[in-house]
Design a protein around this motif. Structure first.
Motif, short mmCIF file in Angstrom:
data_model
loop_
_atom_site.label_atom_id
_atom_site.label_comp_id
_atom_site.label_asym_id
_atom_site.label_seq_id
_atom_site.Cartn_x
_atom_site.Cartn_y
_atom_site.Cartn_z
N ASN A 14 0.83 -1.20 0.00
CA ASN A 14 0.00 0.00 0.00
C ASN A 14 0.87 1.26 0.00
O ASN A 14 0.63 2.20 -0.77
CB ASN A 14 -0.94 -0.01 1.20
CG ASN A 14 -1.91 1.13 1.19
OD1 ASN A 14 -2.52 1.44 0.17
ND2 ASN A 14 -2.08 1.78 2.33
N ARG A 17 2.47 1.66 -3.38
CA ARG A 17 1.52 2.20 -4.36
C ARG A 17 1.35 3.71 -4.17
O ARG A 17 1.30 4.47 -5.14
CB ARG A 17 0.18 1.48 -4.24
CG ARG A 17 -0.80 1.81 -5.36
CD ARG A 17 -2.04 0.95 -5.36
NE ARG A 17 -2.52 0.56 -4.06
CZ ARG A 17 -2.42 -0.65 -3.47
NH1 ARG A 17 -1.92 -1.58 -3.99
NH2 ARG A 17 -2.85 -0.94 -2.30
N LYS A 18 1.32 4.16 -2.92
CA LYS A 18 1.21 5.59 -2.64
C LYS A 18 2.47 6.33 -3.07
O LYS A 18 2.40 7.47 -3.55
CB LYS A 18 0.91 5.82 -1.17
CG LYS A 18 -0.51 5.41 -0.79
CD LYS A 18 -0.77 5.60 0.68
CE LYS A 18 -2.20 5.17 1.01
NZ LYS A 18 -2.47 5.24 2.45
N LEU A 20 4.32 5.44 -5.60
CA LEU A 20 4.21 5.52 -7.05
C LEU A 20 3.25 6.64 -7.46
O LEU A 20 3.56 7.43 -8.36
CB LEU A 20 3.76 4.18 -7.64
CG LEU A 20 3.55 4.15 -9.14
CD1 LEU A 20 4.79 4.59 -9.90
CD2 LEU A 20 3.11 2.75 -9.58
N ASP A 21 2.12 6.73 -6.79
CA ASP A 21 1.17 7.81 -7.10
C ASP A 21 1.81 9.17 -6.89
O ASP A 21 1.64 10.08 -7.71
CB ASP A 21 -0.09 7.68 -6.23
CG ASP A 21 -0.94 6.47 -6.58
OD1 ASP A 21 -0.76 5.90 -7.68
OD2 ASP A 21 -1.78 6.08 -5.74
N ALA A 22 2.57 9.32 -5.80
CA ALA A 22 3.25 10.59 -5.53
C ALA A 22 4.31 10.87 -6.58
O ALA A 22 4.47 12.01 -7.03
CB ALA A 22 3.86 10.56 -4.12
N LYS A 24 4.27 9.86 -9.70
CA LYS A 24 3.56 10.24 -10.92
C LYS A 24 3.13 11.70 -10.85
O LYS A 24 3.08 12.39 -11.87
CB LYS A 24 2.35 9.34 -11.15
CG LYS A 24 2.73 7.95 -11.61
CD LYS A 24 1.49 7.09 -11.77
CE LYS A 24 1.85 5.70 -12.28
NZ LYS A 24 0.66 4.83 -12.39
N ALA A 25 2.81 12.18 -9.64
CA ALA A 25 2.40 13.57 -9.43
C ALA A 25 3.62 14.49 -9.25
O ALA A 25 3.45 15.69 -9.02
CB ALA A 25 1.48 13.66 -8.22
N TYR A 34 6.52 8.35 2.08
CA TYR A 34 6.05 6.97 1.97
C TYR A 34 7.21 5.97 1.97
O TYR A 34 7.07 4.86 2.44
CB TYR A 34 5.16 6.78 0.74
CG TYR A 34 3.80 7.39 0.92
CD1 TYR A 34 2.95 6.94 1.93
CD2 TYR A 34 3.36 8.44 0.13
CE1 TYR A 34 1.70 7.50 2.12
CE2 TYR A 34 2.11 9.01 0.31
CZ TYR A 34 1.29 8.54 1.31
OH TYR A 34 0.05 9.10 1.51
N ASN A 72 6.28 -1.53 -8.86
CA ASN A 72 6.10 -0.14 -8.40
C ASN A 72 7.47 0.53 -8.25
O ASN A 72 7.66 1.67 -8.70
CB ASN A 72 5.37 -0.09 -7.06
CG ASN A 72 3.91 -0.46 -7.17
OD1 ASN A 72 3.34 -0.55 -8.25
ND2 ASN A 72 3.29 -0.70 -6.03
#
Length: 99
Positions: A14, A17-18, A20-22, A24-25, A34, A72
Motif C-alpha cells: 500500500n 503504491r502511494k 508511485l502515485d506521488a 507520478k504527481a 512513503y 512499483n
C-alpha cells in the motif's frame, strides 16, 4: 497470531503504491515520506518474522505482493531519474562546506 505477517506485506504494498502515485504527481516530498513508512514497516516485518512463520496459504499471496512492489519500485525509479539528475546538477554546483 501468524496470519498477521501477511498484513505487513499488504501495508508495504500500500505504501509502495502511494509512493508511485506521488512520483507520478512529481511530489517528491510525499515519495520520501512513503519511503520512510515502507522502511518502518519492513523493519517491523523483519522483527515479527523472527518469531513467526508466514502461513502456507499466504505464501503465494506474498509472492504476488512482492512482484507488485518490485514493479512499483521500478516505475518509481524511472520517474525519479530526471529529478535525481537535476538534484545531482544542483548539488554539484554548490560549494562544499568544510568543517
Amino acid at each position: 497470531m501468524p496470519g498477521m505477517l501477511i498484513d505487513y506485506y499488504k501495508a508495504i504494498e500500500n505504501s509502495s503504491r502511494k509512493m508511485l502515485d506521488a512520483a507520478k504527481a512529481r511530489d517528491w516530498e510525499e515519495v520520501v515520506r512513503y519511503e520512510g513508512a515502507c522502511a518502518v514497516l519492513i523493519e517491523q516485518l523483519r522483527f515479527r518474522a523472527q518469531d513467526e512463520d508466514l502461513l502456507p496459504e499466504h505464501r503465494s499471496e506474498k509472492v504476488r505482493i512482492m512482484q507488485r512492489i518490485l514493479r512499483n519500485d521500478a516505475e518509481i525509479r524511472c520517474l525519479a531519474e530526471p529529478w535525481l539528475a537535476q538534484f545531482d546538477r544542483l548539488v554539484a554546483g554548490q560549494p562544499q562546506m568544510v568543517h
